[in-house]
Design an enzyme around this catalytic site. Structure first.
Site, PDB file in Angstrom:
ATOM      1  N   LYS A   6      -0.032  14.588   1.427  1.00  0.00           N
ATOM      2  CA  LYS A   6      -1.392  14.837   0.941  1.00  0.00           C
ATOM      3  C   LYS A   6      -1.655  16.332   0.727  1.00  0.00           C
ATOM      4  O   LYS A   6      -2.647  16.727   0.140  1.00  0.00           O
ATOM      5  CB  LYS A   6      -2.411  14.246   1.915  1.00  0.00           C
ATOM      6  CG  LYS A   6      -2.340  12.713   2.026  1.00  0.00           C
ATOM      7  CD  LYS A   6      -3.298  12.193   3.093  1.00  0.00           C
ATOM      8  CE  LYS A   6      -3.139  10.706   3.384  1.00  0.00           C
ATOM      9  NZ  LYS A   6      -3.742   9.830   2.345  1.00  0.00           N
TER      10      LYS A   6
ATOM     11  N   LYS B 277      -9.325  13.555   4.733  1.00  0.00           N
ATOM     12  CA  LYS B 277      -8.405  12.411   4.737  1.00  0.00           C
ATOM     13  C   LYS B 277      -7.450  12.628   5.898  1.00  0.00           C
ATOM     14  O   LYS B 277      -7.418  13.710   6.481  1.00  0.00           O
ATOM     15  CB  LYS B 277      -7.636  12.311   3.414  1.00  0.00           C
ATOM     16  CG  LYS B 277      -7.023  13.645   2.948  1.00  0.00           C
ATOM     17  CD  LYS B 277      -6.290  13.501   1.624  1.00  0.00           C
ATOM     18  CE  LYS B 277      -7.162  13.606   0.394  1.00  0.00           C
ATOM     19  NZ  LYS B 277      -7.268  12.375  -0.353  1.00  0.00           N
ATOM     20  N   ARG B 278      -6.638  11.607   6.250  1.00  0.00           N
ATOM     21  CA  ARG B 278      -5.642  11.824   7.281  1.00  0.00           C
ATOM     22  C   ARG B 278      -4.746  13.010   6.916  1.00  0.00           C
ATOM     23  O   ARG B 278      -4.506  13.274   5.732  1.00  0.00           O
ATOM     24  CB  ARG B 278      -4.793  10.556   7.444  1.00  0.00           C
ATOM     25  CG  ARG B 278      -5.517   9.441   8.154  1.00  0.00           C
ATOM     26  CD  ARG B 278      -5.898   9.845   9.558  1.00  0.00           C
ATOM     27  NE  ARG B 278      -4.718   9.922  10.401  1.00  0.00           N
ATOM     28  CZ  ARG B 278      -4.318   8.955  11.217  1.00  0.00           C
ATOM     29  NH1 ARG B 278      -5.018   7.844  11.349  1.00  0.00           N
ATOM     30  NH2 ARG B 278      -3.234   9.104  11.937  1.00  0.00           N
TER      31      ARG B 278
ATOM     32  N   LYS C  36     -15.186   7.786  -3.439  1.00  0.00           N
ATOM     33  CA  LYS C  36     -16.437   8.086  -2.727  1.00  0.00           C
ATOM     34  C   LYS C  36     -17.021   9.403  -3.215  1.00  0.00           C
ATOM     35  O   LYS C  36     -18.229   9.530  -3.425  1.00  0.00           O
ATOM     36  CB  LYS C  36     -16.185   8.127  -1.208  1.00  0.00           C
ATOM     37  CG  LYS C  36     -15.743   6.776  -0.647  1.00  0.00           C
ATOM     38  CD  LYS C  36     -15.139   6.877   0.761  1.00  0.00           C
ATOM     39  CE  LYS C  36     -14.368   5.602   1.093  1.00  0.00           C
ATOM     40  NZ  LYS C  36     -13.530   5.746   2.318  1.00  0.00           N
TER      41      LYS C  36
ATOM     42  N   THR D 124      -8.918   6.298  -1.783  1.00  0.00           N
ATOM     43  CA  THR D 124     -10.241   5.706  -1.958  1.00  0.00           C
ATOM     44  C   THR D 124     -11.326   6.755  -1.712  1.00  0.00           C
ATOM     45  O   THR D 124     -12.434   6.631  -2.226  1.00  0.00           O
ATOM     46  CB  THR D 124     -10.456   4.503  -1.013  1.00  0.00           C
ATOM     47  OG1 THR D 124      -9.956   4.842   0.284  1.00  0.00           O
ATOM     48  CG2 THR D 124      -9.714   3.288  -1.529  1.00  0.00           C
TER      49      THR D 124
ATOM     50  N   HIS E 118       0.805  -1.231   0.000  1.00  0.00           N
ATOM     51  CA  HIS E 118       0.000   0.000   0.000  1.00  0.00           C
ATOM     52  C   HIS E 118       0.830   1.269   0.000  1.00  0.00           C
ATOM     53  O   HIS E 118       0.275   2.360   0.141  1.00  0.00           O
ATOM     54  CB  HIS E 118      -0.925   0.039   1.214  1.00  0.00           C
ATOM     55  CG  HIS E 118      -1.953  -1.028   1.237  1.00  0.00           C
ATOM     56  ND1 HIS E 118      -3.239  -0.842   0.777  1.00  0.00           N
ATOM     57  CD2 HIS E 118      -1.898  -2.312   1.646  1.00  0.00           C
ATOM     58  CE1 HIS E 118      -3.932  -1.960   0.921  1.00  0.00           C
ATOM     59  NE2 HIS E 118      -3.125  -2.879   1.453  1.00  0.00           N
TER      60      HIS E 118
HETATM   61  C1  26Q Z   1       2.688   0.303  10.761  1.00  0.00           C
HETATM   62  C2  26Q Z   1       3.581  -0.020  11.774  1.00  0.00           C
HETATM   63  C3  26Q Z   1       3.470   0.587  13.008  1.00  0.00           C
HETATM   64  C4  26Q Z   1       2.424   1.483  13.251  1.00  0.00           C
HETATM   65  C5  26Q Z   1       1.524   1.786  12.223  1.00  0.00           C
HETATM   66  C6  26Q Z   1       1.655   1.192  10.982  1.00  0.00           C
HETATM   67  C7  26Q Z   1       0.718   1.524   9.891  1.00  0.00           C
HETATM   68  C8  26Q Z   1      -0.659   1.550  10.097  1.00  0.00           C
HETATM   69  C9  26Q Z   1      -1.505   1.886   9.073  1.00  0.00           C
HETATM   70  C10 26Q Z   1       1.203   1.834   8.645  1.00  0.00           C
HETATM   71  C11 26Q Z   1       0.336   2.162   7.616  1.00  0.00           C
HETATM   72  C12 26Q Z   1      -1.034   2.189   7.827  1.00  0.00           C
HETATM   73  C13 26Q Z   1      -1.997   2.567   6.789  1.00  0.00           C
HETATM   74  C14 26Q Z   1      -1.674   2.866   5.550  1.00  0.00           C
HETATM   75  C15 26Q Z   1      -2.693   3.271   4.584  1.00  0.00           C
HETATM   76  O1  26Q Z   1      -3.840   3.536   4.946  1.00  0.00           O
HETATM   77  N1  26Q Z   1      -2.356   3.340   3.300  1.00  0.00           N
HETATM   78  C16 26Q Z   1      -3.329   3.720   2.304  1.00  0.00           C
HETATM   79  O2  26Q Z   1      -3.924   2.524   1.811  1.00  0.00           O
HETATM   80  C17 26Q Z   1      -5.020   2.843   0.972  1.00  0.00           C
HETATM   81  C18 26Q Z   1      -5.679   1.533   0.581  1.00  0.00           C
HETATM   82  O3  26Q Z   1      -4.890   0.851  -0.333  1.00  0.00           O
HETATM   83  C19 26Q Z   1      -4.571   3.641  -0.239  1.00  0.00           C
HETATM   84  O4  26Q Z   1      -5.716   4.010  -0.964  1.00  0.00           O
HETATM   85  C20 26Q Z   1      -3.806   4.876   0.198  1.00  0.00           C
HETATM   86  O5  26Q Z   1      -3.257   5.530  -0.928  1.00  0.00           O
HETATM   87  C21 26Q Z   1      -2.702   4.494   1.159  1.00  0.00           C
HETATM   88  O6  26Q Z   1      -2.048   5.654   1.665  1.00  0.00           O
END
Ligand code: 26Q
Length: 815
Positions: free
Chosen positions: A559, A553-554, A665, A661, A364
């Site tokens: 971004k 978004k976050r 929406k 995503t 991702h």
């Molecule tokens: C990892 C290790 C330790 C702590 C946190 C994490 C962690 C948690 C969540 C790392 C990444 C995430 C989330 C990432 C994320 O949401 N990525 C997004 O994924 C979407 C679905 O594929 C994409 O549409 C987005 O572009 C992408 O940023």
């Protein structure tokens, strides 16, 4: 199954009504009229569960009997949101229940609002998992989820004096209506201790794991209801608890009591809370513990269940698929090897073939700071046996690599799972599975050409693309029922509910004045709805005829919310010095959470709020601009926000947003994308055409060239671009207070995300959007085109591709 009408509807209502009354009696010992708000919600949920449970039992039974291949989607996050409405829609009983409640003067929509969001995720990745399990069940596919039952979900965001304040999300306070605790299906997960091979004397080696700490994993199952079918799949959430034979009685020394308390504290902290970080990797020990905890519990329970069906362990890979959502569950590779080798006594070669057949991985992100790696120093003492297995996987993998690339130690290093004392989880995931996919065409392309190039060259056939999608049931039919009804009318049928690609039939109607008028009426209705919410929450009155320009978004530098707010500052300042500069009323919205430790993101939120406050109080410009920060943006508020948007801000630095995503929406609800050629924006542009979106800015290739050559200077840009310089100076000259941190960040980090470089292009793009918005007919046509071509972005399409091209699973009709 079609919506019941006439006599069938009456029968359904009768059954639901009697169930509703009885449920109130059984659960609360009360007449319906005496129920509190929370009790009403719970009674409705329990009534719905009575329509679910038979099919759930049937589904499980028939999957086992027919020995169909099953998929388990492992994700450390499932951002589900509320479930009552989507369950009622999927069951096809929303209308009937609404009428039944009406008989008691109760309002179903009020009951929806009582349910807290299941906020077990940060953003895109977690919400994608939630859309995927919805689509799996809709298509009668045998696919289930596996995750952690966090006691606290993502924090609730409050804005106090312009700053983000984080409040713990105690979502389980009133109990969670949809979960079923299954203590008899608990498994043990082992941490620490000492692991080594012991010679059995007969030429065989046996694994010994001495003195591990044992944690009990207790599953909580949730039914995942298929849309108008009898399929009910399962989302299994694991909770960490103290071991079965742990008890507080007996004669204990002080030291033993202390040990027990330490053990209890440790265990209870494992599934306590969700890490609020979504784009930077921090090697926190507890996070690794969470990962192994749910991976080990999940894989053990899958193997245990599989063996009960009586099928041969050698067929495991043909009958079971394990999907790892990003690298967080990558330890599935080693855990499955451990079970097959240590517990099932398979040879390494057999176990390895099965493991690779079983596992598939989705990437991702290409952002290097987000790639997961764990230092051996931390990893090995915590998971000694798992470390041994990864080491052996890597040893054999390296042998193969050296055979393929003799005398090429650079290659060996680049492909090594363990390098310089760290374990690379993406590499483990690629080597340990049969499929690697990116989440949008451009993202997969970048993985192949840069981030994972060495692995692509090594095993090109593993690599494939699966462009993300969203469930149109929640994001269109649920969030915007009036628009869904209009689509029904225009198409003359509801085929698109099951086959969203059929929405493209709307294409033939974009010249239909009546259709466009209806569509614009609905957009106006949704803007009014959002305006009401904002007036109530922010105390700011909005013009529902202004253009709603929204970025939710976050909050993250890549971004570029900062570029958005800087541009708003620029327009405001021009408006003050040039009367008549503003001609189109616009309301700018922001929403999103910042990771609590992410200083630049938090300062960005503060800047947005300070600027919003200033502009919203300035009578000179108020007829033409307002700025709103939507507090605590998440799934439920999103359902209110996406349908109200005219302009969808998708302005990430090209190459950085894997897919996005939210862009889908917005599109599905008739907003026009204002975006860079990044992630799925590229495919949205291809679907609607350049006339129905506004694209601007650097291309991914240009961005990557700048990184490679170092040919960009933020300092030069600042000095040569007057618009940029004027607005940058406002960060430090006291206009809005002190935002030196952001000023310094942009200049001293050399504007790593090209905010200054893209500023003029963004300015032109925004002018173009406003120009188009003034052409009411043209705009309505663009909105219609976006809705019409959004069907391909349903997660139903995505899931079909995964089912066919990665998992090889087939629909199972539950009878
Ligand atoms: C990892 C290790 C330790 C702590 C946190 C994490 C962690 C948690 C969540 C790392 C990444 C995430 C989330 C990432 C994320 O949401 N990525 C997004 O994924 C979407 C679905 O594929 C994409 O549409 C987005 O572009 C992408 O940023």
């Amino acid at each position: 199954v079609n919506r019941p009408t006439g006599k069938a509807l009456e029968t359904m209502k009768k059954i639901l009504k009697s169930r509703f009354i009885t449920t109130a009696h059984v659960m609360f010992g009360r007449e319906v009229e005496e129920l509190t708000e929370v009790e009403i919600y719970k009674t409705i949920a329990a009534t719905a569960k009575q329509s679910i449970s038979d099919n759930w039992i049937k589904t499980n039974k028939q999957y086992a009997e027919r020995k169909e291949k099953q998929i388990y989607y492992f994700s450390i996050e499932f951002l589900l949101g509320r479930l009552l409405k989507s369950n009622l829609i999927n069951l096809g009983i929303e209308e009937a229940l609404k009428e039944v409640l009406g008989d008691f003067k109760l309002n179903l929509s009020d009951a929806y609002e009582v349910e807290p969001d299941a906020g077990l995720g940060n953003g895109g990745l977690g919400r994608l998992a939630a859309c995927f399990i919805d689509s799996l069940a809709a298509h009668r596919l045998p696919g289930h989820g596996c995750t952690i039952r966090y006691q606290y979900g993502l924090f609730e965001q409050k804005i106090v004096g312009g700053n983000q304040v984080e409040i713990p999300d105690n979502w389980l306070r009133d109990g969670f209506a949809w979960e079923y605790r299954k203590p008899d299906k608990s498994v043990d997960v082992k941490f620490g201790g000492n692991a080594y091979m012991r010679d059995m004397g007969n030429g065989r080696l046996e694994l010994v794991h001495e003195n591990p700490m044992i944690v009990m994993a207790v599953p909580y199952d949730m039914p995942i209801v298929g849309y108008h079918n009898a399929t009910v799949n399962t989302l299994r959430m694991w909770n960490a608890e103290v071991n079965r034979d742990f008890s507080d009685y007996g004669m204990l020394t002080q030291e033993q009591i202390q040990q027990r308390n330490d053990y209890r504290t440790f265990v209870e902290s494992i599934t306590r809370y969700l890490y609020p970080d979504d784009s930077t990797f921090e090697g926190r020990r507890m996070r690794l513990i969470q990962e192994y905890f749910f991976v080990s519990a999940g894989v053990q329970s899958i193997v245990r269940h599989y063996k009960k069906t009586g099928m041969s362990i050698y067929d495991f890979g043909k009958k079971i698929g394990i999907h790892i959502n990003d690298t967080h569950p990558a330890l599935c590779v080693a855990e499955l090897m451990r079970i097959l080798v240590d517990e099932e006594q398979l040879t390494w070669e057999d176990a390895w073939a099965i493991t690779r057949d079983t596992i598939a991985y989705t990437n991702h992100t290409i952002m290097p700071e987000a790639l997961e790696t764990w230092g051996i120093d931390m990893f090995r003492p915590l998971l000694p046996r798992i470390y041994m297995i990864i080491d052996e996987i890597n040893r054999r993998h390296m042998e193969e690599v050296r055979r393929r690339y003799p005398n090429n130690e650079d290659k060996v290093r680049a492909l090594s799972i363990i390098q310089d004392g760290v374990i690379h989880m993406a590499r483990l995931s690629i080597v340990g599975g049969h499929s690697v996919n990116g989440v949008a065409k451009i993202h997969t392309g970048i993985l192949k050409s840069t981030t994972l190039k060495d692995f692509y060259d090594y095993t090109p056939r593993k690599f494939n693309n699966k462009t993300n999608g969203i469930t149109h049931r929640r994001w269109l039919m649920g969030a915007n029922p009036e628009l869904a009804a209009l689509i029904d009318t225009m198409l003359g049928n509801r085929t698109w509910h099951r086959h969203p690609e059929k929405m493209d039939g709307l294409h033939d109607h974009v010249g239909d004045k009546n259709f466009l008028e209806q569509l614009m009426k609905i957009k106006r209705l949704r803007r009014e709805g959002l305006a009401r919410y904002i007036e109530h929450h922010n105390g700011v009155k909005l013009d529902p005829d202004s253009m709603f320009d929204i970025q939710v978004k976050r909050i993250h530098s890549y971004k570029r919310q900062l570029m958005n707010i800087l541009h708003i500052m620029y327009r405001y300042q021009r408006a003050l010095s040039e009367p008549g500069f503003l001609t189109q009323p616009v309301t700018y919205f922001f929403g999103g959470k910042a990771a609590p430790g992410y200083y630049i993101a938090k300062e960005t939120i503060r800047l947005i709020n300070v600027v919003a406050d200033r502009i919203n109080k300035d009578k000179r410009v108020n007829d033409f601009m307002k700025v709103i920060f939507i507090e605590n943006f998440g799934v439920s508020i999103g359902e209110l926000v996406y349908p109200a948007a005219d302009v969808s801000e998708q302005i990430s630095t090209a190459s950085k947003e894997a897919s996005g995503t939210g862009n889908m929406k917005f599109m599905m609800n008739g907003a026009i994308t204002l975006g860079t050629l990044d992630g799925a924006n590229v495919e949205i542009r291809d679907a609607v055409g350049n006339e129905h979106c506004v694209i601007f800015g650097l291309k991914a290739e240009e961005v990557m060239n700048y990184y490679a050559t170092g040919a960009y200077s933020a300092w030069d840009e600042y000095h040569t671009n007057e618009k940029v310089r004027t607005v940058m100076n406002q960060l430090v000259d006291g206009t809005y207070g002190d935002f030196r941190s952001l000023y310094d960040y942009l200049l001293h980090a050399n504007d790593e995300f090209f905010i200054l470089k893209d500023f003029n292009a963004y300015d032109n793009a925004r002018i173009e959007v406003m120009r188009r918005f003034k052409d009411k007919d043209g705009w309505a046509r663009s909105a219609a085109m976006n809705v019409a071509h959004s069907g391909g972005f349903s997660s139903d399409r995505t899931i079909d591709e995964y089912a066919r091209e990665i998992w090889d699973i087939h629909p199972v009709i539950i009878s």
